[in-house]
Motif scaffolding. Structure first.
Motif, short mmCIF file in Angstrom:
data_model
loop_
_atom_site.label_atom_id
_atom_site.label_comp_id
_atom_site.label_asym_id
_atom_site.label_seq_id
_atom_site.Cartn_x
_atom_site.Cartn_y
_atom_site.Cartn_z
N LYS A 5 20.16 86.26 59.32
CA LYS A 5 21.34 86.76 58.62
C LYS A 5 21.05 87.07 57.15
O LYS A 5 21.76 87.85 56.53
N GLY A 6 20.02 86.43 56.62
CA GLY A 6 19.67 86.65 55.23
C GLY A 6 18.17 86.78 55.04
O GLY A 6 17.39 86.21 55.81
N ALA A 154 19.04 79.50 46.69
CA ALA A 154 19.31 80.89 47.07
C ALA A 154 20.19 80.94 48.31
O ALA A 154 21.16 81.70 48.37
N ALA A 155 19.86 80.13 49.32
CA ALA A 155 20.67 80.10 50.55
C ALA A 155 22.10 79.66 50.25
O ALA A 155 23.06 80.20 50.81
N GLY A 159 25.56 81.81 50.85
CA GLY A 159 26.54 81.31 51.80
C GLY A 159 25.99 81.17 53.20
O GLY A 159 26.75 81.26 54.18
N LEU A 160 24.68 80.90 53.32
CA LEU A 160 24.03 80.83 54.62
C LEU A 160 23.31 79.52 54.81
O LEU A 160 22.83 78.89 53.86
N VAL A 164 18.89 80.36 59.12
CA VAL A 164 19.08 81.78 59.45
C VAL A 164 18.55 82.69 58.34
O VAL A 164 18.86 83.88 58.30
N CYS A 165 17.75 82.12 57.45
CA CYS A 165 17.17 82.89 56.36
C CYS A 165 15.68 83.13 56.60
O CYS A 165 14.96 82.22 57.02
#
Length: 231
Positions: A5-6, A154-155, A159-160, A164-165
Motif C-alpha cells: 500500500k505504501g 515514515a509509516a 498512516g500504514l 504493507v510498506c
C-alpha cells in the motif's frame, strides 16, 4: 505477489543522483580537518545511507578529538550550493512516483540526511510535492539507520502498518533498518556512485535482506505494479 500500500524511498542514490557529491564533500572536509588518506570511496563503503552523526563519530576517532561543531553545516553549505547547478534525478523517478500515486500507493521518504539537506534536496529537485509531511529525516527520530526508527516514523506519517510498506534502498544499512522495521525491501544500484560495481553491491544488498535488486526504475515499477509499469 505481496500487495504493497505504501512505498518508502531512500533519498540519496534512489531519487536523486547525489551520492558522489555527498561522499566527496565529506571526504574533503575530513581531509581539511587533518584526517589522512580518507577517500570518497572509503566513506561510501563504510557509511552509505547512515546519518552524519555516525560519520562525525568516525572522523573524531580518526582525529583523536571531537570534530568542530560546524562540521556538518560546512559540508551541507557546500553541497547545497553545488546541488543548485549539479543535482540530477535518477532516471525514471518522476514518472514512477506519478504512477504510484495514480495507482493509490502512499509515498514516503526516509533519509539519513539532516532536515535542512532533505528539504533543500527535495525543493531543488522538484520532488517535495510527492512526499509532503511524509518525508522523514534521521533528525526526526532517536536513531538513524540501521535502526528502524526512520522507517517506522515514515509509516506512521503515511498512516500504514509497516507490513504493507515496501522500502527502496541503495544501502545495506537501509535494507537492515527496513527489515528491523518489519518491512519488505528492494535494492537499487542505478546510481552513478555504484557504476562498475553494481553486481558486487547487489550481492551486498541481498545479503542484508533485499528481496530483489534493480538497476532501472522501470524494472522496480514492474515489481510494485506487475501488470502496469511506468507510462
Amino acid at each position: 505477489m505481496q500487495h504493497f500500500k505504501g512505498v518508502i524511498f531512500d533519498m540519496d542514490g534512489c531519487l536523486v543522483d547525489s551520492e558522489p557529491l555527498c561522499l566527496q564533500a565529506i571526504a574533503d572536509e575530513m581531509r581539511t580537518l587533518g584526517v589522512r588518506n580518507v577517500t570518497a570511496d572509503e566513506i561510501g563503503a563504510r557509511f552509505l545511507g547512515v546519518s552524519m552523526a555516525t560519520i562525525e563519530t568516525y572522523a573524531a576517532e580518526r582525529l583523536g578529538h571531537d570534530v568542530p561543531d560546524d562540521f556538518a553545516a560546512l559540508i551541507e553549505d557546500k553541497l547545497i550550493r553545488r546541488y543548485r547547478d549539479e543535482l540530477v534525478l535518477i532516471e525514471g523517478v518522476d514518472p514512477l512516483l506519478r504512477q504510484l500515486t495514480l495507482t493509490g500507493h502512499v509515498l514516503g521518504l526516509a533519509t539519513g540526511a539532516s532536515v535542512r539537506r532533505m528539504r533543500s534536496t527535495l525543493e531543488i529537485s522538484d520532488l517535495a510535492d510527492h512526499f509532503g509531511a511524509r518525508a522523514v529525516s534521521a533528525e526526526h527520530v532517536k536513531a538513524g539507520k540501521p535502526e528502524p526508527d526512520v522507517f517506522l516514523e515514515a509509516a506512521r506519517r503515511m498512516g500504514l502498518d509497516p507490513s504493507v510498506c515496501l522500502v527502496v534502498e541503495d544501502s545495506p544499512h537501509g535494507i537492515l533498518a527496513a527489515t528491523r522495521a518489519g518491512m519488505s525491501s528492494v535494492g537499487f544500484v542505478g546510481g552513478s556512485h555504484l557504476k562498475g560495481r553494481e553486481k558486487e553491491h547487489a550481492k551486498t544488498l541481498v545479503q542484508a535482506g533485499a528481496a530483489q535488486v534493480f538497476d532501472d526504475l522501470n524494472e522496480l515499477s514492474g515489481f510494485v505494479l506487475p501488470t502496469s509499469g511506468v507510462r
